[in-house]
Design a protein around this motif. Structure first.
Motif, PDB file in Angstrom:
ATOM      1  N   UNK A   1      12.069  16.793   4.149  1.00 35.20           N
ATOM      2  CA  UNK A   1      11.204  16.445   5.271  1.00 35.20           C
ATOM      3  C   UNK A   1       9.851  15.945   4.794  1.00 35.20           C
ATOM      4  N   UNK A   2       9.657  15.945   3.483  1.00 30.77           N
ATOM      5  CA  UNK A   2       8.415  15.448   2.894  1.00 30.77           C
ATOM      6  C   UNK A   2       8.767  14.582   1.689  1.00 30.77           C
ATOM      7  N   UNK A   3       7.798  13.828   1.217  1.00 32.75           N
ATOM      8  CA  UNK A   3       8.012  13.014   0.024  1.00 32.75           C
ATOM      9  C   UNK A   3       8.330  13.898  -1.173  1.00 32.75           C
TER      10      UNK A   3
ATOM     11  N   UNK B   1       0.835  -1.210   0.000  1.00 40.23           N
ATOM     12  CA  UNK B   1       0.000   0.000   0.000  1.00 40.23           C
ATOM     13  C   UNK B   1       0.868   1.258   0.000  1.00 40.23           C
ATOM     14  N   UNK B   2       0.243   2.398  -0.081  1.00 40.02           N
ATOM     15  CA  UNK B   2       0.963   3.666  -0.010  1.00 40.02           C
ATOM     16  C   UNK B   2       1.632   3.787   1.353  1.00 40.02           C
ATOM     17  N   UNK B   3       2.930   4.053   1.341  1.00 41.41           N
ATOM     18  CA  UNK B   3       3.706   4.120   2.573  1.00 41.41           C
ATOM     19  C   UNK B   3       4.017   5.566   2.932  1.00 41.41           C
TER      20      UNK B   3
ATOM     21  N   UNK C   1       5.873   7.329  11.587  1.00 41.51           N
ATOM     22  CA  UNK C   1       5.786   6.965  10.173  1.00 41.51           C
ATOM     23  C   UNK C   1       6.639   5.735   9.863  1.00 41.51           C
ATOM     24  N   UNK C   2       7.800   5.657  10.491  1.00 40.85           N
ATOM     25  CA  UNK C   2       8.658   4.483  10.290  1.00 40.85           C
ATOM     26  C   UNK C   2       7.927   3.221  10.765  1.00 40.85           C
ATOM     27  N   UNK C   3       7.278   3.323  11.896  1.00 40.27           N
ATOM     28  CA  UNK C   3       6.554   2.189  12.456  1.00 40.27           C
ATOM     29  C   UNK C   3       5.371   1.805  11.573  1.00 40.27           C
ATOM     30  N   UNK C   4       4.664   2.814  11.067  1.00 42.32           N
ATOM     31  CA  UNK C   4       3.514   2.542  10.224  1.00 42.32           C
ATOM     32  C   UNK C   4       3.932   1.882   8.917  1.00 42.32           C
ATOM     33  N   UNK C   5       5.053   2.328   8.335  1.00 41.32           N
ATOM     34  CA  UNK C   5       5.530   1.728   7.088  1.00 41.32           C
ATOM     35  C   UNK C   5       5.872   0.259   7.281  1.00 41.32           C
ATOM     36  N   UNK C   6       6.529  -0.067   8.395  1.00 43.75           N
ATOM     37  CA  UNK C   6       6.869  -1.463   8.671  1.00 43.75           C
ATOM     38  C   UNK C   6       5.609  -2.291   8.892  1.00 43.75           C
TER      39      UNK C   6
ATOM     40  N   UNK D   1       6.525   8.634   4.467  1.00 40.88           N
ATOM     41  CA  UNK D   1       7.951   8.919   4.344  1.00 40.88           C
ATOM     42  C   UNK D   1       8.710   8.136   5.406  1.00 40.88           C
ATOM     43  N   UNK D   2       9.602   7.247   4.970  1.00 41.37           N
ATOM     44  CA  UNK D   2      10.247   6.315   5.895  1.00 41.37           C
ATOM     45  C   UNK D   2      11.404   5.635   5.190  1.00 41.37           C
ATOM     46  N   UNK D   3      12.182   4.879   5.953  1.00 42.12           N
ATOM     47  CA  UNK D   3      13.250   4.060   5.384  1.00 42.12           C
ATOM     48  C   UNK D   3      12.721   3.160   4.276  1.00 42.12           C
ATOM     49  N   UNK D   4      11.607   2.492   4.535  1.00 37.76           N
ATOM     50  CA  UNK D   4      11.081   1.523   3.575  1.00 37.76           C
ATOM     51  C   UNK D   4      10.599   2.221   2.310  1.00 37.76           C
ATOM     52  N   UNK D   5       9.904   3.360   2.462  1.00 34.47           N
ATOM     53  CA  UNK D   5       9.430   4.090   1.282  1.00 34.47           C
ATOM     54  C   UNK D   5      10.611   4.568   0.434  1.00 34.47           C
ATOM     55  N   UNK D   6      11.658   5.092   1.079  1.00 38.25           N
ATOM     56  CA  UNK D   6      12.826   5.558   0.323  1.00 38.25           C
ATOM     57  C   UNK D   6      13.545   4.399  -0.368  1.00 38.25           C
ATOM     58  N   UNK D   7      13.628   3.245   0.304  1.00 40.54           N
ATOM     59  CA  UNK D   7      14.239   2.079  -0.328  1.00 40.54           C
ATOM     60  C   UNK D   7      13.459   1.676  -1.575  1.00 40.54           C
ATOM     61  N   UNK D   8      12.145   1.692  -1.483  1.00 42.73           N
ATOM     62  CA  UNK D   8      11.294   1.341  -2.627  1.00 42.73           C
ATOM     63  C   UNK D   8      11.499   2.318  -3.785  1.00 42.73           C
ATOM     64  N   UNK D   9      11.671   3.602  -3.470  1.00 39.14           N
ATOM     65  CA  UNK D   9      11.886   4.612  -4.512  1.00 39.14           C
ATOM     66  C   UNK D   9      13.278   4.524  -5.128  1.00 39.14           C
TER      67      UNK D   9
END
Length: 578
Positions: free
Chosen positions: A505-507, A347-349, A536-541, A351-359
């Motif tokens: 600080x934002x996507x 799903x839409x993640x 946000x990091x917790x929510x992405x995981x 701003x987080x470690x995981x979202x940046x890795x995906x990008x």
């Protein structure tokens, strides 16, 4: 008096493994701490037991028996000075590489140094009396039993490893007088296979290879693995430290965490490499594990090790290439199809470690290198694949916070014409930031600093630290240090060192600087500092892992449908789930 095996599980495990490995000849000396072992051996009746009061003589007798028979011989004695008397003969056995298994009885080692009689310290052995020594504490539960079995397997294997020699087991006793056990438990044996030994047969069914951290495989080793996989319908599961870039590579973290069906019913997992930061254990999915490593050491990461192949990976796969073949690539295709499906379901993640890795994963330049910080950075990137031309690394050996930037710097000096990317959290960055002031630093560093102002690892829902909620910050997550997410500290440091600096600080801000960060042109080293929030990091995981319930739901639905409408209904449900 009718006596059977001792109720002490350590004794039972030892005897079971002696029998399974065919060690029959025993020279025993009398004593209290090995009394119940002697009694259990007597009851078993299948051992050739020789009695010797003098331990010095007993050990020399074992030397003669081992040389003459060509078989391993076990010697056993009690505490006090008894084991000291073994030393002259064990010195002889060490230099002649005679397979003498030494089993010394001991009291609870917590008594050591506390004025208990007949408790001697065997914690350190002279360099030339045994090749391996282990302590087996009293077995109190199944975990203790697993540990004891592994260590005794190691001790027996050491009798013939690298030419062989004496091996030592210090076996604790509780002095139990319960000799009522009539049957030995079934204990897992781990067979060591040397490079020229006969090979065991491969099981029929799904075969997987898992590679922990490993140096880059050379072309011939990669070809050997690929040829094996093609002939055995196998898949090579990897994380970003595996060093394997062959045709059968499959990143596994997303599949494992989402309980993909392709991972069901794996009959054999072939384990290569060293420590892995892939915490979503592939070993849990397999019925049996074989380890291949030329060091010949038993390392049972998943508790399912049955065979250890003391040889190079290339030799192993070449020998098995045409043995027990079941050719095909259906397993690989299934894994790739399910990975694509799992990826599309993310799903839409935030701003987080995981979202940046995906990008960033699909955008890293060809032939570049990237180094990952431990835990959060490594875990986040292990969900996503990168180009096969890209080499990746992580300090998973010591698995510490320190040194990531220094390792990245050292690597970048070797090939100044390559781009070296570093993905690091704020605590690890500030721990090692002095490395960036080194005058040998080139223009080929690209550092992504994910600054959430704390050890965010301790706040996410999978970590025990999450139980403390807001109280986690002061001392567990170490929040508020290093400027407490200062917007100027790293910026000014980077500029003072002649490095470019980007921030987000934002996507939208991240995406605006992304192309500059991954540009293949080598101009100047840079730091891209992205500020994130632990929520946000917790929510992405949570989002990327919670979809793992889908695999479980499918299994539950299948069973329910089958109970109601049979196999045809299951087939219909499969189509609907697709």
């Amino acid at each position: 008096m009718n006596t059977y095996y001792s109720s002490e599980r350590g004794i039972q495990i030892l005897i079971r493994l002696l029998k399974d490995f065919g060690i029959r000849k025993i020279v025993t000396s009398p004593g209290a701490t090995n009394m119940m072992l002697n009694a259990s051996l007597m009851y078993d009746g299948s051992f050739e037991m020789i009695s010797s009061v003098d331990e010095r003589s007993a050990a020399y007798m074992a030397c003669g028996m081992a040389e003459e028979s060509g078989e391993p011989v076990m010697i056993t004695c009690t505490g006090a000075t008894a084991a000291r008397n073994y030393m002259p003969a064990l010195t002889e056995a060490f230099y002649r590489k005679l397979p003498i298994l030494v089993v010394t009885g001991t009291q609870d080692l917590r008594r050591l140094g506390n004025l208990y009689d007949q408790v001697t310290d065997r914690g350190v052995q002279p360099n030339d009396i045994v090749t391996f020594s282990t302590y087996i504490p009293s077995v109190r539960d199944d975990k203790d039993a697993e540990y004891a079995a592994l260590k005794i397997n190691q001790a027996i294997s050491a009798l013939t490893l690298n030419g062989g020699g004496p091996s030592h087991i210090n076996l604790e006793t509780t002095y139990s007088r319960d000799l009522s056990v009539k049957d030995l438990p079934k204990i897992k044996t781990v067979r060591r296979i040397d490079w020229d030994d006969n090979l065991p047969s491969l099981p029929q069914g799904k075969i997987a290879v898992f590679i922990g951290s490993h140096q880059q495989f050379d072309e011939k080793s990669t070809q050997a693995i690929d040829a094996f996989c093609a002939n055995h319908n196998a898949v090579v599961f990897c994380d970003h430290t595996s060093g394997y870039k062959g045709e059968f590579r499959q990143i596994d973290a997303l599949l494992t965490k989402q309980n993909a069906e392709c991972l069901n019913d794996i009959k054999l997992l072939i384990h290569l490499g060293e420590i892995s930061g892939d915490h979503f254990n592939m070993g849990d999915k397999a019925a049996e594990v074989w380890r291949v490593n030329r060091d010949g050491q038993m390392r049972d990461r998943y508790g399912k090790l049955t065979h250890l192949f003391a040889m190079s990976e290339k030799h192993f796969f070449e020998r098995y290439k045409d043995k027990d073949i079941q050719p095909g690539i259906s397993f690989l295709n299934q894994c790739r199809t399910e990975y694509t499906r799992c990826y599309a379901a993310i799903p839409e993640l935030p701003l987080s470690n995981i979202w940046m890795a995906k990008e960033l994963a699909p955008s890293l330049p060809e032939n570049s290198v990237f180094h990952l910080g431990i835990l959060t950075s490594l875990r986040s990137w292990d969900f996503f694949e990168v180009s096969k031309s890209i080499h990746s690394a992580c300090n998973v050996g010591g698995f510490g916070t320190d040194g990531m930037l220094s390792s990245l710097l050292g690597a970048s000096i070797i090939h100044p014409q390559k781009l070296y990317f570093g993905i690091v959290g704020d605590l690890a960055f500030f721990y090692d930031m002095n490395a960036l002031g080194n005058r040998h630093k080139g223009n080929n560093l690209r550092i992504l600093l994910v600054n959430n102002g704390k050890g965010c690892e301790f706040t996410h829902y999978l970590n025990p630290g999450s139980i403390f909620k807001e109280d986690v910050d002061p001392y567990i997550a170490a929040a508020g240090h290093f400027g407490n997410q200062s917007r100027t500290l790293v910026r000014d440091y980077a500029k003072s060192l002649g490095m470019d600096y980007y921030t987000a600080s934002t996507k939208e801000e991240f995406l605006a600087s992304k192309d500059k960060f991954v540009s293949p042109e080598i101009t100047r080293s840079c730091i891209f500092e992205v500020f994130t929030r632990d929520i946000d990091e917790n929510e992405a995981l949570r989002l990327i892992t919670s979809t793992g319930m889908m695999g479980d739901m499918k299994q539950v639905l299948k069973k329910s449908v089958k109970n109601v409408v049979g196999d045809k209904g299951v087939g219909l449900m499969k189509k609907l789930l697709k």
